[in-house]
Design a protein around this motif. Structure first.
Motif, mmCIF file in Angstrom:
data_model
loop_
_atom_site.group_PDB
_atom_site.id
_atom_site.type_symbol
_atom_site.label_atom_id
_atom_site.label_comp_id
_atom_site.label_asym_id
_atom_site.label_seq_id
_atom_site.Cartn_x
_atom_site.Cartn_y
_atom_site.Cartn_z
ATOM 1 N N VAL A 194 -6.321 -18.089 -4.071
ATOM 2 C CA VAL A 194 -6.632 -16.682 -4.357
ATOM 3 C C VAL A 194 -5.630 -15.765 -3.643
ATOM 4 N N LEU A 195 -5.325 -16.065 -2.383
ATOM 5 C CA LEU A 195 -4.352 -15.241 -1.643
ATOM 6 C C LEU A 195 -2.986 -15.260 -2.331
ATOM 7 N N ALA A 196 -2.608 -16.423 -2.833
ATOM 8 C CA ALA A 196 -1.309 -16.533 -3.514
ATOM 9 C C ALA A 196 -1.280 -15.615 -4.733
ATOM 10 N N GLY A 197 -2.364 -15.622 -5.505
ATOM 11 C CA GLY A 197 -2.467 -14.763 -6.690
ATOM 12 C C GLY A 197 -2.374 -13.289 -6.332
ATOM 13 N N ILE A 198 -3.118 -12.888 -5.307
ATOM 14 C CA ILE A 198 -3.152 -11.479 -4.886
ATOM 15 C C ILE A 198 -1.782 -11.021 -4.396
ATOM 16 N N ARG A 199 -1.114 -11.884 -3.642
ATOM 17 C CA ARG A 199 0.111 -11.483 -2.962
ATOM 18 C C ARG A 199 1.374 -11.808 -3.768
ATOM 19 N N GLY A 200 1.190 -12.382 -4.947
ATOM 20 C CA GLY A 200 2.344 -12.723 -5.759
ATOM 21 C C GLY A 200 3.235 -13.751 -5.095
ATOM 22 N N ASP A 201 2.601 -14.723 -4.462
ATOM 23 C CA ASP A 201 3.329 -15.749 -3.712
ATOM 24 C C ASP A 201 2.887 -17.120 -4.245
ATOM 25 N N THR A 202 3.489 -18.192 -3.737
ATOM 26 C CA THR A 202 3.022 -19.521 -4.135
ATOM 27 C C THR A 202 2.013 -20.027 -3.106
ATOM 28 N N SER A 239 -13.279 -8.117 6.735
ATOM 29 C CA SER A 239 -13.997 -7.271 5.773
ATOM 30 C C SER A 239 -13.601 -5.807 5.963
ATOM 31 N N GLU A 240 -12.480 -5.583 6.654
ATOM 32 C CA GLU A 240 -12.030 -4.203 6.879
ATOM 33 C C GLU A 240 -11.315 -3.682 5.623
ATOM 34 N N SER A 241 -11.129 -2.381 5.603
ATOM 35 C CA SER A 241 -10.401 -1.763 4.487
ATOM 36 C C SER A 241 -8.906 -2.045 4.626
ATOM 37 N N ALA A 242 -8.188 -1.859 3.520
ATOM 38 C CA ALA A 242 -6.739 -2.063 3.553
ATOM 39 C C ALA A 242 -6.089 -1.133 4.575
ATOM 40 N N GLU A 243 -6.581 0.095 4.675
ATOM 41 C CA GLU A 243 -5.987 1.055 5.609
ATOM 42 C C GLU A 243 -6.211 0.613 7.062
ATOM 43 N N THR A 244 -7.403 0.159 7.380
ATOM 44 C CA THR A 244 -7.670 -0.334 8.744
ATOM 45 C C THR A 244 -6.800 -1.547 9.039
ATOM 46 N N LEU A 302 -4.242 -2.103 12.142
ATOM 47 C CA LEU A 302 -4.373 -3.228 13.076
ATOM 48 C C LEU A 302 -3.094 -4.049 13.107
ATOM 49 N N CYS A 303 -2.493 -4.233 11.944
ATOM 50 C CA CYS A 303 -1.265 -5.023 11.866
ATOM 51 C C CYS A 303 -0.098 -4.307 12.564
ATOM 52 N N ARG A 304 -0.100 -2.995 12.505
ATOM 53 C CA ARG A 304 0.958 -2.255 13.212
ATOM 54 C C ARG A 304 0.907 -2.523 14.715
ATOM 55 N N LYS A 305 -0.299 -2.853 15.211
ATOM 56 C CA LYS A 305 -0.433 -3.173 16.641
ATOM 57 C C LYS A 305 -0.228 -4.659 16.923
ATOM 58 N N GLY A 306 0.102 -5.421 15.879
ATOM 59 C CA GLY A 306 0.393 -6.844 16.074
ATOM 60 C C GLY A 306 -0.824 -7.750 16.012
ATOM 61 N N HIS A 307 -1.953 -7.230 15.547
ATOM 62 C CA HIS A 307 -3.137 -8.085 15.430
ATOM 63 C C HIS A 307 -3.068 -8.905 14.138
ATOM 64 N N TYR A 308 -3.697 -10.085 14.183
ATOM 65 C CA TYR A 308 -3.695 -11.013 13.044
ATOM 66 C C TYR A 308 -4.947 -10.802 12.193
ATOM 67 N N ILE A 309 -4.831 -11.091 10.903
ATOM 68 C CA ILE A 309 -5.952 -10.917 9.987
ATOM 69 C C ILE A 309 -6.219 -12.259 9.302
ATOM 70 N N ALA A 328 -6.196 -7.959 1.702
ATOM 71 C CA ALA A 328 -5.337 -9.148 1.790
ATOM 72 C C ALA A 328 -3.918 -8.873 1.315
ATOM 73 N N LYS A 329 -3.775 -7.827 0.509
ATOM 74 C CA LYS A 329 -2.433 -7.438 0.060
ATOM 75 C C LYS A 329 -1.682 -6.710 1.158
#
Ligand SMILES: [Zn+2]
Length: 254
Positions: A227-235, A155-160, A164-171, A189-190
């Protein structure tokens, strides 16, 4: 195949049909489940499920909403540490901070969170993090954490999330990403790179749309993936594949 990185199949809501349900899930679309214990009294229930099902993996930890019940931090941490060392445990969790319910005083929550992050680091296990309305303090605690974290039911913001991802943490994303009013979760999620993306149910809670409000189980992850596929433009197929690969790498499976 789907890997559910956060579920509570030891919950009483599964007492009537737990084994039929898991047999069905593992016989069809689900390749693994991380079952997360929340208090020392339910460690054995999670370990029992892992003993019965090859594809159920254990995470053990003391949840922020449970820590107020213990008399001694060091005694309960000793039980956690001893149980982890004696069993095949893949993660420490769920641990974290819950400022929504505030069942435990915040200083107590923080003390348990800090101590369990230290233990995760010492044991070399990923930490599964519960963060409810406590983003600032969770982020602050993770600043000094040298292990790997999984932000459960993000439930974190995109910026947070980016930080977190820059430090290698998983979401990890739950049914909340499908909720109508959750546009900020969808923004987050994007922001997650493919290699750090995970999916989960938090079963029996957090059932996604269109089954929101019902008892949740890992069979519903398809709605989250779509839903994730739709948001991320993936299958959907690719989201399923990468989240399974990520979970197996993180929890050292196969
Ligand atoms: Zn949970």
């Amino acid at each position: 195949m789907i890997f559910d990185t956060h579920a509570h199949y030891d919950d009483v809501k599964f007492d009537t049909d737990r084994y039929e349900l898991l047999d069905g899930l593992f016989g069809s679309s689900v390749s693994g489940v991380l079952n997360c214990a929340t208090a020392t009294e339910n460690f054995s229930a999670t370990l029992e499920l892992c003993g019965k099902y090859e594809k159920v993996y254990a995470a053990l930890g003391i949840h922020p909403s449970d820590c107020y019940r213990y008399e001694s931090l060091s005694d309960s941490l000793q039980i956690l540490s001893d149980t982890v060392k004696k069993n095949d445990v893949r993660a420490l969790g769920e641990i974290g901070l819950d400022y929504h319910y505030d069942f435990s005083p915040r200083d107590v929550q923080l003390a348990y969170f800090k101590a369990q992050l230290e233990l995760a680091e010492k044991l070399g296990l990923p930490a599964v993090i519960h963060d409810r309305e406590a983003h600032g303090d969770v982020f602050e605690q993770l600043r000094g954490f040298r292990g790997t974290a999984v932000i459960h039911s993000c439930s974190e913001s995109a910026e947070t999330v980016r930080q977190l991802c820059r430090k290698g943490h998983y979401i990890s994303f739950s049914g909340s990403v499908t909720f109508k009013n959750a546009s900020s979760v969808r923004e987050a999620a994007k922001a997650v790179p493919d290699e750090l993306l995970l999916v989960e149910t938090d079963a029996p809670y957090m059932a996604p749309v269109p089954v929101r409000g019902q008892r949740n189980d890992s069979g519903n992850i398809k709605y989250i993936i779509s839903v994730l596929a739709g948001i991320r433009g993936d299958t959907a197929g690719n989201i399923e594949r990468i989240t399974e690969e990520n979970a197996k790498k993180l929890f050292k499976i196969g």
